[in-house]
Design a protein around this motif. Sequence first.
Motif, PDB file in Angstrom:
ATOM      1  N   GLY A  61       0.816  -1.208   0.000  1.00  0.00           N
ATOM      2  CA  GLY A  61       0.000   0.000   0.000  1.00  0.00           C
ATOM      3  C   GLY A  61       0.849   1.258   0.000  1.00  0.00           C
ATOM      4  N   GLU A  62       0.175   2.407  -0.093  1.00  0.00           N
ATOM      5  CA  GLU A  62       0.900   3.682  -0.211  1.00  0.00           C
ATOM      6  C   GLU A  62       1.669   4.041   1.054  1.00  0.00           C
ATOM      7  OE1 GLU A  62      -2.061   3.052  -1.228  1.00  0.00           O
ATOM      8  OE2 GLU A  62      -2.345   3.792  -3.274  1.00  0.00           O
ATOM      9  N   PHE A  63       1.139   3.689   2.242  1.00  0.00           N
ATOM     10  CA  PHE A  63       1.869   3.987   3.479  1.00  0.00           C
ATOM     11  C   PHE A  63       3.118   3.121   3.598  1.00  0.00           C
ATOM     12  CE2 PHE A  63      -2.470   5.196   5.332  1.00  0.00           C
ATOM     13  CZ  PHE A  63      -2.266   6.540   5.086  1.00  0.00           C
ATOM     14  N   GLY A  64       2.958   1.843   3.390  1.00  0.00           N
ATOM     15  CA  GLY A  64       4.055   0.910   3.606  1.00  0.00           C
ATOM     16  C   GLY A  64       5.195   1.043   2.623  1.00  0.00           C
ATOM     17  N   MET A  65       4.911   1.582   1.434  1.00  0.00           N
ATOM     18  CA  MET A  65       5.973   1.653   0.423  1.00  0.00           C
ATOM     19  C   MET A  65       6.905   2.844   0.614  1.00  0.00           C
ATOM     20  SD  MET A  65       5.912   4.173  -2.166  1.00  0.00           S
ATOM     21  CE  MET A  65       4.865   5.617  -2.371  1.00  0.00           C
ATOM     22  N   ILE A  66       6.518   3.822   1.450  1.00  0.00           N
ATOM     23  CA  ILE A  66       7.257   5.089   1.523  1.00  0.00           C
ATOM     24  C   ILE A  66       8.745   4.926   1.851  1.00  0.00           C
ATOM     25  CG2 ILE A  66       7.472   7.251   2.830  1.00  0.00           C
ATOM     26  CD1 ILE A  66       4.409   7.399   2.853  1.00  0.00           C
ATOM     27  N   PRO A  67       9.147   4.143   2.875  1.00  0.00           N
ATOM     28  CA  PRO A  67      10.587   4.052   3.152  1.00  0.00           C
ATOM     29  C   PRO A  67      11.403   3.486   1.993  1.00  0.00           C
ATOM     30  CG  PRO A  67       9.315   3.202   4.996  1.00  0.00           C
ATOM     31  CD  PRO A  67       8.358   3.378   3.859  1.00  0.00           C
ATOM     32  N   ALA A  68      10.791   2.566   1.227  1.00  0.00           N
ATOM     33  CA  ALA A  68      11.516   1.943   0.120  1.00  0.00           C
ATOM     34  C   ALA A  68      11.784   2.926  -1.007  1.00  0.00           C
ATOM     35  CB  ALA A  68      10.729   0.748  -0.416  1.00  0.00           C
ATOM     36  N   LEU A  69      10.945   3.941  -1.129  1.00  0.00           N
ATOM     37  CA  LEU A  69      11.064   4.898  -2.223  1.00  0.00           C
ATOM     38  C   LEU A  69      12.435   5.559  -2.238  1.00  0.00           C
ATOM     39  CD1 LEU A  69       9.402   6.315  -4.495  1.00  0.00           C
ATOM     40  CD2 LEU A  69       8.779   8.047  -2.799  1.00  0.00           C
ATOM     41  N   ASN A  70      12.845   6.101  -1.084  1.00  0.00           N
ATOM     42  CA  ASN A  70      14.138   6.786  -1.030  1.00  0.00           C
ATOM     43  C   ASN A  70      15.279   5.882  -0.587  1.00  0.00           C
ATOM     44  OD1 ASN A  70      13.656   9.670  -1.827  1.00  0.00           O
ATOM     45  ND2 ASN A  70      12.050   9.405  -0.292  1.00  0.00           N
ATOM     46  N   ALA A  71      14.961   4.670  -0.120  1.00  0.00           N
ATOM     47  CA  ALA A  71      16.021   3.682   0.097  1.00  0.00           C
ATOM     48  C   ALA A  71      16.621   3.285  -1.250  1.00  0.00           C
ATOM     49  CB  ALA A  71      15.470   2.457   0.812  1.00  0.00           C
ATOM     50  N   LYS A  90      18.123   3.766   4.016  1.00  0.00           N
ATOM     51  CA  LYS A  90      18.288   2.313   3.919  1.00  0.00           C
ATOM     52  C   LYS A  90      18.049   1.658   5.279  1.00  0.00           C
ATOM     53  CE  LYS A  90      19.716  -1.561   1.881  1.00  0.00           C
ATOM     54  NZ  LYS A  90      19.793  -2.491   3.010  1.00  0.00           N
ATOM     55  N   GLU A  91      18.579   2.251   6.343  1.00  0.00           N
ATOM     56  CA  GLU A  91      18.380   1.703   7.689  1.00  0.00           C
ATOM     57  C   GLU A  91      16.917   1.785   8.108  1.00  0.00           C
ATOM     58  OE1 GLU A  91      22.775   2.661   9.645  1.00  0.00           O
ATOM     59  OE2 GLU A  91      21.248   4.243   9.556  1.00  0.00           O
ATOM     60  N   LEU A  92      16.236   2.856   7.744  1.00  0.00           N
ATOM     61  CA  LEU A  92      14.813   2.992   8.045  1.00  0.00           C
ATOM     62  C   LEU A  92      14.012   1.914   7.328  1.00  0.00           C
ATOM     63  CD1 LEU A  92      12.380   4.571   9.229  1.00  0.00           C
ATOM     64  CD2 LEU A  92      12.480   6.040   7.198  1.00  0.00           C
ATOM     65  N   ASP A  93      14.319   1.700   6.067  1.00  0.00           N
ATOM     66  CA  ASP A  93      13.616   0.686   5.264  1.00  0.00           C
ATOM     67  C   ASP A  93      13.845  -0.716   5.828  1.00  0.00           C
ATOM     68  OD1 ASP A  93      12.078  -0.062   2.909  1.00  0.00           O
ATOM     69  OD2 ASP A  93      13.942  -0.820   2.061  1.00  0.00           O
ATOM     70  N   ASP A  94      15.088  -1.013   6.179  1.00  0.00           N
ATOM     71  CA  ASP A  94      15.403  -2.341   6.746  1.00  0.00           C
ATOM     72  C   ASP A  94      14.668  -2.560   8.070  1.00  0.00           C
ATOM     73  OD1 ASP A  94      17.082  -2.843   4.618  1.00  0.00           O
ATOM     74  OD2 ASP A  94      18.929  -2.390   5.710  1.00  0.00           O
ATOM     75  N   ALA A  95      14.672  -1.535   8.926  1.00  0.00           N
ATOM     76  CA  ALA A  95      14.007  -1.667  10.229  1.00  0.00           C
ATOM     77  C   ALA A  95      12.502  -1.851  10.062  1.00  0.00           C
ATOM     78  CB  ALA A  95      14.296  -0.437  11.094  1.00  0.00           C
ATOM     79  N   ALA A  96      11.907  -1.180   9.067  1.00  0.00           N
ATOM     80  CA  ALA A  96      10.472  -1.347   8.817  1.00  0.00           C
ATOM     81  C   ALA A  96      10.158  -2.783   8.411  1.00  0.00           C
ATOM     82  CB  ALA A  96      10.012  -0.376   7.731  1.00  0.00           C
ATOM     83  N   HIS A  97      11.014  -3.391   7.579  1.00  0.00           N
ATOM     84  CA  HIS A  97      10.837  -4.799   7.221  1.00  0.00           C
ATOM     85  C   HIS A  97      10.903  -5.689   8.463  1.00  0.00           C
ATOM     86  CE1 HIS A  97      10.594  -4.487   2.956  1.00  0.00           C
ATOM     87  NE2 HIS A  97      11.822  -4.071   2.776  1.00  0.00           N
ATOM     88  N   GLY A 130       6.493  -0.217   9.862  1.00  0.00           N
ATOM     89  CA  GLY A 130       6.466  -1.655  10.091  1.00  0.00           C
ATOM     90  C   GLY A 130       5.044  -2.173  10.192  1.00  0.00           C
ATOM     91  N   ALA A 131       4.193  -1.456  10.936  1.00  0.00           N
ATOM     92  CA  ALA A 131       2.788  -1.855  11.061  1.00  0.00           C
ATOM     93  C   ALA A 131       2.077  -1.770   9.710  1.00  0.00           C
ATOM     94  CB  ALA A 131       2.083  -0.975  12.090  1.00  0.00           C
ATOM     95  N   ALA A 132       2.405  -0.744   8.915  1.00  0.00           N
ATOM     96  CA  ALA A 132       1.796  -0.610   7.592  1.00  0.00           C
ATOM     97  C   ALA A 132       2.160  -1.794   6.706  1.00  0.00           C
ATOM     98  CB  ALA A 132       2.241   0.695   6.940  1.00  0.00           C
ATOM     99  N   ARG A 133       3.392  -2.275   6.807  1.00  0.00           N
ATOM    100  CA  ARG A 133       3.819  -3.410   5.986  1.00  0.00           C
ATOM    101  C   ARG A 133       3.256  -4.735   6.491  1.00  0.00           C
ATOM    102  NH1 ARG A 133      10.075  -1.838   4.234  1.00  0.00           N
ATOM    103  NH2 ARG A 133       9.431  -0.031   2.977  1.00  0.00           N
ATOM    104  N   ALA A 134       2.653  -4.701   7.662  1.00  0.00           N
ATOM    105  CA  ALA A 134       1.922  -5.878   8.145  1.00  0.00           C
ATOM    106  C   ALA A 134       0.437  -5.762   7.816  1.00  0.00           C
ATOM    107  CB  ALA A 134       2.117  -6.035   9.651  1.00  0.00           C
ATOM    108  N   ALA A 207      16.245  -6.829  16.158  1.00  0.00           N
ATOM    109  CA  ALA A 207      17.461  -7.649  16.219  1.00  0.00           C
ATOM    110  C   ALA A 207      17.183  -9.124  15.962  1.00  0.00           C
ATOM    111  CB  ALA A 207      18.137  -7.467  17.577  1.00  0.00           C
ATOM    112  N   ARG A 208      15.988  -9.590  16.342  1.00  0.00           N
ATOM    113  CA  ARG A 208      15.719 -11.028  16.212  1.00  0.00           C
ATOM    114  C   ARG A 208      14.815 -11.381  15.027  1.00  0.00           C
ATOM    115  NH1 ARG A 208      10.704 -12.536  17.707  1.00  0.00           N
ATOM    116  NH2 ARG A 208       9.454 -11.212  19.110  1.00  0.00           N
ATOM    117  N   SER A 209      14.363 -10.379  14.264  1.00  0.00           N
ATOM    118  CA  SER A 209      13.419 -10.638  13.174  1.00  0.00           C
ATOM    119  C   SER A 209      14.125 -10.646  11.826  1.00  0.00           C
ATOM    120  CB  SER A 209      12.303  -9.590  13.164  1.00  0.00           C
ATOM    121  OG  SER A 209      11.548  -9.652  14.351  1.00  0.00           O
ATOM    122  N   SER A 210      13.494 -11.286  10.866  1.00  0.00           N
ATOM    123  CA  SER A 210      14.037 -11.375   9.519  1.00  0.00           C
ATOM    124  C   SER A 210      14.051 -10.005   8.852  1.00  0.00           C
ATOM    125  CB  SER A 210      13.194 -12.339   8.677  1.00  0.00           C
ATOM    126  OG  SER A 210      13.550 -12.269   7.309  1.00  0.00           O
ATOM    127  N   GLY A 211      15.119  -9.738   8.113  1.00  0.00           N
ATOM    128  CA  GLY A 211      15.225  -8.494   7.361  1.00  0.00           C
ATOM    129  C   GLY A 211      14.752  -8.627   5.928  1.00  0.00           C
TER     130      GLY A 211
END
Length: 358
Positions: A61-71, A90-97, A130-134, A207-211
């Motif tokens: 969706g439009e909310f969840g895709m935002i960090p990836a845009l500038n990553a 890039k760090e923001l995008d990875d953490a959201a995943h 992160g919640a948006a991507r879920a 730290a313990r979740s998949s990237g």
Amino acid sequence: MVGLMPKLTDLPLQAAAKMQQYVERGSAELHYAYKMLEAGAFKLEPPQNVAAMVADIRRWGEFGMIPALNARRTPNRTAIIDDFGEITFKELDDAAHEVANGLLAKGIKGGDGVAILARNHRWFLIAVYGAARAGARIILLNSEFSGPQIKEVSEREGAKLIIYDDEYCQAVSKADPPLGKLRALGVNPDKEEPSGSTDETLEDLVARSSGKPAPKVTKHSSIIILTSGTTGTPKGANRGTPPSLAPIGGILSHVPFRSGEVTSLPAPMFHALGYLHATIAMMLGDTLVLRRRFKPPTVFADIEKHKVTAVVVVPVMLSRCSTRWRRWTPSRTCPVFGSCLFPARSSVRSWRSARSRT
């Protein structure tokens, strides 16, 4: 048959009126699109970037895709400066995943409510994306809510999980969401004594979740922004992604934001004004300067240190800065303030009007 004749004769007029509405709407959308292109939200992208952006919108969706845009565009550019340092896009995008994958592992499903009670810092935005991507329905709680209000609102809005800053440990203690709680910020910088909370922090979850990129959501995310509750129980306003460029394009029609600049955001992000401007900054690839607490000297220090080009405040904040602002405003710094929800047509002031008073 005779009774139908007047209605039939009205058809050409109705069709003309409807066509005029479409023309006016199309003209407005083209204007907003031009303003977003002018500001740098839309760019001439390599075909693979365009394809990836479309795929991300379909996936999260439009909310969840935002960090990836500038990553993809500027992965090493600083996305956020806060009280704890800096992180890149890039760090923001990875953490959201990682947060998305962690929430899915905890049982969050598309359409489930996730309440967020946090001040302005990196973990607020990491929690939101992160919640948006879920596929969650994100409920932004006002930091001034009392414990009973938090309990009542989270239950009424169907929050399956609450993400909160450690300082609100006591306030959220009465709430008992089905999937538990997580701490956005795991410490309270204002106190030396630990809160005693044993809820996992987002930092630990990351730290313990998949990237790996989060899977496609079963339902696109939406945002619930709540009233202050000063006249009763806070009410929720569902801010699903509107089928229009107006919320962002309308702001860019009045305020000269540009891609790659620096925005200081003292306005709380649980507030519609703060959340909208955080979204604009993230879409433009701007650096956001976030502070947990609003202090006028800190705002002006950030302007000088980080070459801030825009400061977004609510009116009461502006009044606390006004004396110094009249004495000193760099020509490239734009004060923006408003008090309405999604203020594309509200009291947003451009830097020109602010400069005319200095």
